[in-house]
Enzyme design. Structure first.
Site, short mmCIF file in Angstrom:
data_model
loop_
_atom_site.label_atom_id
_atom_site.label_comp_id
_atom_site.label_asym_id
_atom_site.label_seq_id
_atom_site.Cartn_x
_atom_site.Cartn_y
_atom_site.Cartn_z
N SER A 1 -7.04 1.79 -2.55
CA SER A 1 -5.87 0.98 -2.86
C SER A 1 -6.34 -0.41 -3.29
O SER A 1 -7.34 -0.93 -2.81
CB SER A 1 -4.99 0.87 -1.62
OG SER A 1 -4.06 -0.19 -1.75
N LYS B 1 -14.93 -10.13 8.36
CA LYS B 1 -13.86 -11.03 7.92
C LYS B 1 -14.41 -12.40 7.55
O LYS B 1 -13.86 -13.10 6.71
CB LYS B 1 -12.80 -11.17 9.00
CG LYS B 1 -11.95 -9.94 9.22
CD LYS B 1 -11.03 -9.68 8.04
CE LYS B 1 -10.13 -8.47 8.28
NZ LYS B 1 -9.33 -8.13 7.09
N GLU C 1 -15.47 -11.89 4.12
CA GLU C 1 -14.32 -11.66 3.25
C GLU C 1 -13.67 -12.97 2.82
O GLU C 1 -13.25 -13.13 1.67
CB GLU C 1 -13.30 -10.77 3.97
CG GLU C 1 -12.08 -10.42 3.13
CD GLU C 1 -11.03 -9.67 3.93
OE1 GLU C 1 -10.55 -8.63 3.46
OE2 GLU C 1 -10.68 -10.14 5.04
N CYS D 1 -10.49 -1.39 14.59
CA CYS D 1 -10.63 -2.83 14.87
C CYS D 1 -10.79 -3.12 16.35
O CYS D 1 -11.40 -4.13 16.72
CB CYS D 1 -9.43 -3.59 14.33
SG CYS D 1 -9.19 -3.40 12.55
N GLU E 1 2.07 1.85 -3.39
CA GLU E 1 0.98 2.37 -4.22
C GLU E 1 0.74 3.86 -3.95
O GLU E 1 0.49 4.64 -4.87
CB GLU E 1 -0.29 1.55 -3.95
CG GLU E 1 -1.34 1.69 -5.03
CD GLU E 1 -2.51 0.76 -4.79
OE1 GLU E 1 -3.48 0.84 -5.58
OE2 GLU E 1 -2.48 -0.04 -3.83
N CYS F 1 -8.03 -2.06 3.96
CA CYS F 1 -7.82 -3.16 4.91
C CYS F 1 -9.11 -3.68 5.52
O CYS F 1 -9.16 -4.82 5.99
CB CYS F 1 -6.91 -2.71 6.05
SG CYS F 1 -5.32 -2.10 5.51
N GLU G 1 0.83 -1.20 0.00
CA GLU G 1 0.00 0.00 0.00
C GLU G 1 0.87 1.26 0.00
O GLU G 1 0.55 2.26 -0.66
CB GLU G 1 -0.93 -0.01 1.22
CG GLU G 1 -2.11 0.94 1.12
CD GLU G 1 -3.13 0.65 2.21
OE1 GLU G 1 -4.15 0.00 1.91
OE2 GLU G 1 -2.92 1.09 3.35
N GLU H 1 -12.80 -14.05 -5.41
CA GLU H 1 -11.50 -13.62 -5.92
C GLU H 1 -10.35 -13.95 -4.97
O GLU H 1 -9.18 -13.83 -5.34
CB GLU H 1 -11.51 -12.12 -6.23
CG GLU H 1 -11.72 -11.21 -5.03
CD GLU H 1 -13.18 -10.88 -4.75
OE1 GLU H 1 -13.44 -9.81 -4.16
OE2 GLU H 1 -14.06 -11.69 -5.11
#
Length: 583
Positions: free
Chosen positions: A328, A367, A370, A512, A285, A308, A282, A375
């Site tokens: 990102s 999560k 996720e 978090c 980037e 994230c 990141e 993908e």
């Protein structure tokens, strides 16, 4: 200041204070089911729906809801009169008359606020019996809904609308048939739900709970044909101790590592390692876009936004499909870890991909969603097989007869367990930004940072902004937590009024550390502050505090990845986004 009397105690509080808060200031705890106390985040109003918090106000005929009644000069309040006590008990009994009596098998057993009030009010009989409501049930990959257990407190609606700004939940139908649900009583999967799970975090009963993966994990741990590895997130180690009676903010990193070994994991690694890896990608980037911007190249998408947080990713995919080129492309640390574990590490160890099970321990319910994104898999085999929450880990430890508080300090395995302080602070709002700045500054300027701490991006303010001097270039950064604040930024970006270079967003209050999979904090902001302080103590205690100085990260690039944003890095560590607008 307003002067009043509560239970014969003189009190002086600021104008606009509620009776409940005034009572709390002198140590009087008034029971409540619908009230959410998230001072400093976004909650503006309380639903005043449950009526459990009623008090007697001298000169007023009816009882007053203390959570929604502001104090007045000379007010005389009784919170413990016989009339008040009887009224509260009656309200609770009426709630119980339309509530399932399956407490022993309820996922919220022992954590249920209604259950605790029943004990507090000494309810030992069910005086009211009537028709039980039959409402919708749903099992998603992250959240379970059993609306038979809903008490219509409307906390979930408040947090979904006011804090998160997602607007999925509201009251549907009227009277006895009322339920809290998405519009037209749809399923979560058919809505803009981000699976942030904050509705679960504030639900006082078992109406909303997380999808439990502990039985699946135990099966894998007992399977001799599987190699099971684990990666706990940065925020887990500063909250897990609360489940075992330790004060909020107690750092239990070593005990957690030992407990994971005792549970039977073959290897205990650390998501903090992957947080450092995330900064390498990141950060590269960020620098790539900045250099293109400074060289005058057209069509540079700024600000670059962190990626994230999976609930945040869901949020912009559902609501801002026209802005998908701004975030990102870096995967989250958890998914980066899975990709590296099932390629680089698995090959070093000679373990076939299909035999390796990667489990993440996360403070987050999104999560769980996720892990299942297509993908993030290879030929149907996911990079991270599944995720369990901090609460689930605590339940497993207790279930396995492990005395957590007496455990010796353990350590993580190499090479995917070494991390820097920058990786540790990912768990707090502003932490990703600060970690990135430590690397971006030194790579961009070629100079060593005179001071590592970027305190201007720390704290629990909903939106923070700062300007960082990059050797003469003023880098404008912004940090937001909660999706309600993210919506403010995205609307400004869409209208061309967002003047920043880098933006960090985390979906949950405090980042978090306030995730929906953490031990329930019941809206206590001081718990969030204690966890946040512990995150920064963890950083300060690390011998390495910058991601690019992590020797295991350097070895990973030298032996396998090549360089940040290189061909292999792009393939394994980066992703793309989709238009998920609900038609």
């Amino acid at each position: 200041m307003i002067n009043l009397t509560i239970d014969n105690h003189a009190v002086s509080v600021e104008k606009g204070t509620t009776i409940m808060d005034a009572a709390a200031s002198i140590g009087i705890s008034i029971p409540a089911l619908c009230h959410i106390d998230l001072k400093g985040t976004c909650v503006k109003n309380t639903p005043a729906a449950c009526r459990v918090c009623v008090v007697e106000v001298e000169g007023r005929r009816n009882l007053a809801p203390s959570c929604a009644t502001t104090v007045t000069e000379g007010m005389v309040v009784k919170t413990n009169s016989a009339r008040v006590i009887r009224a509260r008990k009656t309200v609770a009994e009426l709630i119980l008359s339309d509530h399932p009596n399956d407490c022993l098998t309820c996922p919220k057993c022992s954590d249920c606020e209604l259950q605790k009030l029943v004990t507090r009010f000494n309810i030992r009989q069910m005086p009211y019996k009537g028709e039980q409501s039959s409402r919708k049930k749903e099992v998603t990959v992250a959240i379970n809904r059993n609306m038979d257990k809903c008490i219509l407190c409307r906390r979930c609606e408040t947090v979904c609308n006011e804090v998160q700004g997602v607007g999925v939940l509201g009251a549907v139908r009227r009277g006895f048939d009322t339920t809290i649900a998405p519009t037209f009583d749809r399923m979560f999967k058919d809505t803009d739900c981000t699976y942030c799970g904050q509705c679960v975090a504030v639900c006082p009963t078992g109406a909303l709970t997380e999808r439990d993966n502990t039985d699946r994990l135990l099966d894998d741990l007992c399977n001799p044909d599987k190699v099971v590895v684990v990666q706990p997130a940065p925020a887990v180690r500063v909250a897990l101790g609360e489940e075992f009676g330790l004060p909020p903010g107690t750092i239990v990193t070593g005990k957690m590592a030992t407990a994971l070994r005792y549970l039977g994991f073959d290897y205990v690694f650390d998501t903090d390692f992957a947080a450092d890896l995330t900064i390498m990608e990141e950060g590269a980037e960020i620098l790539q876009r900045l250099r293109a911007f400074l060289s005058g190249e057209g069509n540079v998408k700024l600000p670059i936004m962190t990626s994230c947080c999976p609930a945040w990713v869901n949020f912009y995919e559902h609501n801002y499909p026209d802005l998908l080129s701004y975030p990102s492309s870096a995967k989250s640390p958890a998914q980066m870890f899975g990709a590296i574990a099932k390629t680089y590490w698995a090959r070093k160890m000679g373990i076939p991909r299909e035999k390796l099970v990667v489990v993440s321990v996360m403070p987050c319910l999104a999560k769980k969603y996720e892990c299942g994104r297509e993908e993030f898999s290879v030929d149907g085999n996911p990079d991270v097989d599944y995720s369990i929450s901090t609460r689930e880990l605590a339940r497993l430890i207790k279930r396995s007869n492990i005395d957590f508080r007496s455990l010796p300090e353990g350590d993580f395995d190499s090479p995917l367990g070494e991390s820097s302080g920058a990786g540790a602070i990912f768990g707090a709002t502003g932490g990703v930004m600060e970690a990135a700045l430590r690397t971006v500054y030194e790579v961009y300027t070629g100079k060593t940072l005179p001071r590592l701490e970027f305190t201007s991006v720390r704290g629990l303010e909903g939106i923070k902004e700062a300007t960082i001097d990059l050797d003469g270039f003023p880098l404008k950064v912004c940090v937001a937590h909660t999706l309600g604040n993210a919506r403010i930024l995205m609307d400004a970006l869409r209208s061309g009024k967002l003047d920043y270079h880098v933006v960090e967003v985390m979906a949950c209050p405090g980042g978090c550390i306030g995730g929906a999979g953490q031990p329930y904090h019941h809206g206590n902001v001081e718990v969030l502050r204690a966890r946040t302080a512990a995150i920064y103590r963890e950083d300060e205690g690390k011998p390495i505090r910058k991601s690019h100085d992590n020797p295991d990260i350097q070895t990973l690039y030298r032996e396998f990845l090549g360089e940040p944003l290189g061909e292999l890095s792009e393939k394994l560590l980066h992703t793309h986004y989709f238009d998920k607008t609900i038609k």
